[in-house]
Design a protein around this motif. Structure first.
Motif, PDB file in Angstrom:
ATOM      1  N   LEU A 107       0.835  -1.197   0.000  1.00  0.00           N
ATOM      2  CA  LEU A 107       0.000   0.000   0.000  1.00  0.00           C
ATOM      3  C   LEU A 107       0.874   1.254   0.000  1.00  0.00           C
ATOM      4  N   LEU A 114       0.162  -5.987   2.129  1.00  0.00           N
ATOM      5  CA  LEU A 114      -1.120  -6.666   2.254  1.00  0.00           C
ATOM      6  C   LEU A 114      -0.976  -8.032   1.597  1.00  0.00           C
ATOM      7  N   ASN A 115      -0.950  -9.056   2.433  1.00  0.00           N
ATOM      8  CA  ASN A 115      -0.766 -10.396   1.908  1.00  0.00           C
ATOM      9  C   ASN A 115      -2.113 -11.062   1.661  1.00  0.00           C
ATOM     10  N   CYS A 116      -2.536 -11.072   0.422  1.00  0.00           N
ATOM     11  CA  CYS A 116      -3.759 -11.781   0.033  1.00  0.00           C
ATOM     12  C   CYS A 116      -3.378 -12.840  -0.984  1.00  0.00           C
ATOM     13  N   LEU A 170      -6.018 -20.618  -3.138  1.00  0.00           N
ATOM     14  CA  LEU A 170      -7.211 -21.443  -2.974  1.00  0.00           C
ATOM     15  C   LEU A 170      -8.248 -21.072  -4.020  1.00  0.00           C
ATOM     16  N   ASP A 205     -12.543 -19.282  -1.076  1.00  0.00           N
ATOM     17  CA  ASP A 205     -12.222 -18.695   0.219  1.00  0.00           C
ATOM     18  C   ASP A 205     -13.220 -17.587   0.474  1.00  0.00           C
ATOM     19  N   THR A 238     -13.806 -15.927   3.447  1.00  0.00           N
ATOM     20  CA  THR A 238     -13.604 -15.350   4.778  1.00  0.00           C
ATOM     21  C   THR A 238     -13.412 -13.839   4.634  1.00  0.00           C
ATOM     22  N   GLY A 239     -14.522 -13.119   4.664  1.00  0.00           N
ATOM     23  CA  GLY A 239     -14.465 -11.650   4.592  1.00  0.00           C
ATOM     24  C   GLY A 239     -14.438 -11.124   3.169  1.00  0.00           C
ATOM     25  N   TYR A 240     -14.173  -9.829   3.022  1.00  0.00           N
ATOM     26  CA  TYR A 240     -14.214  -9.182   1.711  1.00  0.00           C
ATOM     27  C   TYR A 240     -13.009  -9.605   0.871  1.00  0.00           C
ATOM     28  N   ASP A 241     -13.213  -9.680  -0.439  1.00  0.00           N
ATOM     29  CA  ASP A 241     -12.157 -10.135  -1.346  1.00  0.00           C
ATOM     30  C   ASP A 241     -11.294  -8.937  -1.752  1.00  0.00           C
ATOM     31  N   LEU A 242     -10.350  -8.598  -0.892  1.00  0.00           N
ATOM     32  CA  LEU A 242      -9.574  -7.372  -1.072  1.00  0.00           C
ATOM     33  C   LEU A 242      -8.765  -7.354  -2.364  1.00  0.00           C
ATOM     34  N   GLN A 268      -9.522  -7.941  -5.270  1.00  0.00           N
ATOM     35  CA  GLN A 268     -10.240  -7.354  -6.404  1.00  0.00           C
ATOM     36  C   GLN A 268      -9.982  -5.856  -6.526  1.00  0.00           C
ATOM     37  N   LEU A 269      -9.691  -5.196  -5.402  1.00  0.00           N
ATOM     38  CA  LEU A 269      -9.408  -3.763  -5.454  1.00  0.00           C
ATOM     39  C   LEU A 269      -8.196  -3.463  -6.328  1.00  0.00           C
ATOM     40  N   PHE A 270      -7.245  -4.382  -6.338  1.00  0.00           N
ATOM     41  CA  PHE A 270      -5.986  -4.116  -7.035  1.00  0.00           C
ATOM     42  C   PHE A 270      -6.010  -4.589  -8.486  1.00  0.00           C
TER      43      PHE A 270
END
Ligand SMILES: Cc1cc2nc3c(=O)[nH]c(=O)nc-3n(C[C@H](O)[C@H](O)[C@H](O)COP(=O)(O)OP(=O)(O)OC[C@H]3O[C@@H](n4cnc5c(N)ncnc54)[C@H](O)[C@@H]3O)c2cc1C
Ligand SMILES: Cc1cc2nc3c(=O)[nH]c(=O)nc-3n(C[C@H](O)[C@H](O)[C@H](O)COP(=O)(O)OP(=O)(O)OC[C@H]3O[C@@H](n4cnc5c(N)ncnc54)[C@H](O)[C@@H]3O)c2cc1C
Lengths: 532, 532
Positions: B239, B245-247, B251, B254, B256-260, B262-264
């Motif tokens: 950032l 930011l390790n996404c 898999l 998955d 578990t929460g928002y698919d961050l 996709q922002l990038f």
């Protein structure tokens, strides 16, 4: 007014219900009246406590009610004027929207709103945001993580009457519809036009496409058609303040700025209410075949998968597995018969293609290869519908068989494919004879393991041996503790096993940006510590 | 130290370069020294002004330099210590990273940084954010919208030395690699292992996977394997403040929460720097066929597409078209010969499958159907590589043919598939004999039209007749004014033709949340009015 009967569901749901019902723990707590409150009744909460009893310290604990306003008579007047006959307060009619499908979670909402249009949703949210009233979006209420029902007295906003197909383009296969369309209804609509939905799941008779998108549902066709993040081309969402965000593109390609729709896919109603969806639909396959095979080891099964992808390539539509322990339960409890000789592992392979003869030939060439090389020790193939169903039932009825085996601890885990069975083996060793059965099955193609542990009855010491072991194991392999069901209420506090604290922090920032008062589906998806 | 030679590119790029070079307008402006400035030189900007000459009022105008700091000797000392031998200030070496592939945009960066690790990227950004220094992320610098080069003196952060494959799983087909891996290198790596990349494009010899993901590149395989939003399983991004930011999930599922991540994807380096990517790769197809067909009308072509999807289904990998005007240019300027009888429309169909005999049979059955029903009037099929290439060249060399026809106005438009040719027809009628040629070709399967208008020379009055007509037409059909190339510098102010002001406003909020000082790729993707 339309009645509230749910559409008939296939038996899978009933098995799940009966299974979960055994594990419900009742926690009753009486909220003190507050100044803002008028005429609210005592709040009840039932939570699936995983047998330990819920305490405030445990990740399963009931959260604290946040300081939202309570419904006033003026609010009701507003809603009744906006939605004549569709602002429901009859307690009998509220019952079904307060309890989840698994009967594991119960809220105490006093109002169910049933808008028909995006504009109505917008007016509802603008009002609720101003009044600081919490809102629980609800589709078909088939979610499995307690996300679809209120925790306290949140207003339930149901998409049930938003059920219109808007457009369908038979050249591109792009369907646009309101969020409340039932998945099965859409499937029928498309099949008449020689297309299918890119997703299919056991709950299709009840779940809404808006709910599917909000949970980023996986299901049975993911291996072939990919996830909703690729097939959903556009959506319309209403933000917490009532602003309508129109991202209802029907284009396969659009690189003008950030792809905002992705924020709403899989965010479980916490960032906005999805009111319409456009989705890319594949052609209906002309031919379907199913093979049921036996393997002597999980390594051989993985090698079979590798070979299968090479040989069947574009026609492979499912590659599922079950272990011998699953087969034993099917035979013992459901009197199903094993169609092949006993093996440590079984595979269900489905092909779907545009030419029956070609597909059969490919399948037979593949089978010859894997049987000649002894990767597969025995097998049978079905091409007729009745036989296909019979083979599939060996995979699909495992959940039912498990319910007959005793109390079941269930985990839905995503792992690198080469590790999916190791967790079962390690768990078996770890638990020793504390467990009655430890079984594994799932979607090899998606790296999605269903790990199930049975016990004669609920057993807190067994649970303590399973958790957090199962989450730690998963986390150590960079797996996901929720492959497809989301986090909802039940798993919100386990998020850190699969996501870094930086990632969770950023999720909290996104939530705060889109829903500063936090009125949309509070207590769900994000962990409690983000509030503190 | 590594030299800065680019990898050899196929001829497409050279055609593009020569075409664009003719349209470059030079705008020189001298920045006044500022207090913060030390030793900076006069800033030069070249901008592709579309022939009108850029004025501050026009959407094509050069933006104002924002008040970022200027590089100081202390900054250089820091960078040289952090990246010994990899903080480049030699003007000759800076030249190639300041100019885009099309030679249509030129910046004036004085520093090129070539980190090798995520940690180095993190340290660079943390430092730049504190110092308020703007940063331009750069991959292979093949972007077509002026996003990959600085506008003023932004620091260029290149991923060229971040070129390691991290892991490949031959069961699941999941590849994880650093962002600077060249697409063609990855393709070769995978082909040796019997897999392919899910995307392919003309720039593959130079473009980086990080650049592909940052632009959400489409390319030639999208119809078959879907977009990067589905195939990219995870990524690592740094950032603006240096936070990693390790996404980097590997898999398929998955929730578990928002698919961050996709922002990038597709945010063109404005929200973070992608340092690593994991991507799901398909098996290499065993057989490829190409058919070249003639149709008497666009309606017949669409009907052929419908039939093709039904008959070829899972083996269809491309469905491209060109009109008679394109064929005329190919014959006239490149002396290519039309392999079939003259037709108003031509189609290129590619199949890719796991069994050559099956695929050929399917293709022949399809051809029999469309020729019997007169949807297709003539056609030829190739199965050998040389003949396949010859047929493909009729589609691929249109851009080259256009450059010989005079000055070309080019548009890359996404539309509902049934409308893609109407824009060409309407434009022809609208322009009358003001244009030399109005031609259409593109990806029917993706609803992606390449509309090209030629003129003997640059013609401002012709341009004024084309724009904003073309954007308004596209917008009135809910099309996209950038199907796959992004907005970059050149199209940033046209975003409102495809996105609502609510959507653009939310994009601005996301930018402000992730990059509050706006140091990451300023002047790109988002419109200027968001700053004011
Ligand atoms: C028998 C059975 C089989 C299942 N099989 C699968 C399976 O194979 N794969 C799988 O992934 N899941 C499966 N599920 C889980 C569940 O069906 C899916 O999650 C489904 O997508 C939920 O859809 P729904 O309309 O019922 O949503 P609900 O249960 O009503 O809601 C689910 C979540 O989405 C939110 N939500 C619903 N609608 C909207 C909206 N319009 N806007 C914003 N938020 C909204 C809710 O607030 C809640 O958080 C199964 C469930 C059952 C009971
Ligand atoms: C001959 C030719 C053919 C092409 N064909 C196609 C095609 O078929 N389909 C298509 O979609 N495009 C096509 N393009 C456009 C271009 O190749 C693609 O956009 C490509 O994906 C860009 O990759 P790159 O590494 O060159 O990125 P660059 O050009 O270096 O950068 C592109 C953008 O991404 C940003 N960026 C680059 N790397 C990173 C990173 N690691 N982190 C954050 N931001 C980053 C840059 O700041 C810039 O905004 C073509 C281009 C050429 C020259």
């Amino acid at each position: 007014m339309a009645s509230f009967k749910r559409l008939p569901l296939n038996s899978t749901i009933r098995w799940l219900c009966s299974r979960y019902t055994t594990s419900v723990t009742v926690i009753t707590r009486v909220e003190r009246g507050s100044l803002a409150c008028s005429g609210h009744i005592a709040q009840c909460r039932f939570v699936h406590s995983s047998g330990t009893g819920a305490s405030q310290a445990s990740p399963n604990a009931t959260p604290q009610r946040l300081p939202f306003s309570r419904i006033s008579p003026e609010d009701l007047t507003f809603f009744r004027q906006l939605l004549p006959g569709r602002a429901i307060t009859d307690p009998d009619m509220l019952e079904s929207c307060n309890v989840d499908w698994l009967k594991s979670v119960r809220g105490n909402s006093e109002v169910l709103l049933r808008p028909k249009t995006t504009d109505e949703v917008s007016q509802i949210l603008r009002y609720c945001n101003e009044r600081n009233l919490a809102v629980n979006p609800q589709g078909g209420n088939t979610g499995l993580v307690g996300g679809s029902v209120p925790v306290f007295d949140e207003i339930v906003l149901s998409t049930a009457l938003m059920n219109q197909v808007l457009t369908f383009d038979s050249v591109s296969g792009i369907l646009t519809c309101q969020a409340g369309c039932v998945l099965e209804t859409l499937s029928q609509y498309l099949e008449e036009r020689d297309f299918i939905m890119p997703l299919d799941l056991g709950a299709k008779g009840s779940c809404h496409i808006g709910g599917n998108v909000s949970t980023n549902a996986g299901g049975l066709r993911l291996l072939r058609y990919g996830s909703l993040r690729g097939t959903v081309l556009g959506l319309e969402a209403v933000l917490a303040d009532g602003k309508v965000l129109n991202c209802l593109s029907t284009l396969r390609k659009d690189n003008t700025g950030y792809d905002l729709k992705q924020l709403f896919i899989g965010s479980e109603g916490t960032l906005g209410i999805i009111t319409a969806v456009s989705i890319l639909c594949p052609r209906k396959p002309k031919a379907v075949n199913v093979a049921f095979l036996g393997c002597s080891s999980f390594e051989a099964l993985l090698e079979t998968f590798r070979c299968c992808r090479g040989r069947l390539g574009e026609i492979l539509s499912a590659f599922e597995f079950l272990d011998a322990a699953c087969m034993n339960l099917l035979v013992k409890h459901l009197k199903l018969s094993n169609p092949i000789t006993e093996s440590p592992f079984y595979i269900v392979i489905e092909t779907a293609g545009s030419d029956a003869a070609h597909d059969e030939e490919k399948l037979h060439n593949f089978l010859e290869e894997v049987m000649t090389s002894s990767l597969v020790t025995d097998g049978t193939v079905a091409t007729e519908e009745a036989k296909i169903k019979a083979l599939w039932s060996l995979r699909e009825r495992i959940t039912e068989a498990l319910t007959h085996d005793g109390y079941t601890y269930k985990y839905d885990i995503s792992l690198p494919v080469e590790k999916i069975y190791q967790l079962v083996t390690d768990m078996r060793e770890h638990l020793g004879d504390r467990a009655k059965n430890v079984v594994g099955y799932g979607h090899v193609g998606d790296g999605n393991l269903h790990l199930n542990i049975t016990s004669p009855s609920k057993d807190p010491s067994l649970l303590a041996a399973i958790e957090p072991y199962v989450y730690e194991w998963t986390s150590s392999c960079q797996g996901s503790i929720s492959a497809e069901h989301g986090l909802g209420l039940k798993k919100r506090n386990y998020i850190y096993y699969s996501k870094s604290s930086e990632a969770v922090g950023l999720m909290g920032d996104i939530k705060a940006m889109l829903d500063p008062k936090g009125i949309l589906n509070p207590y769900k998806t994000l962990p409690d510590d983000l509030h503190s």
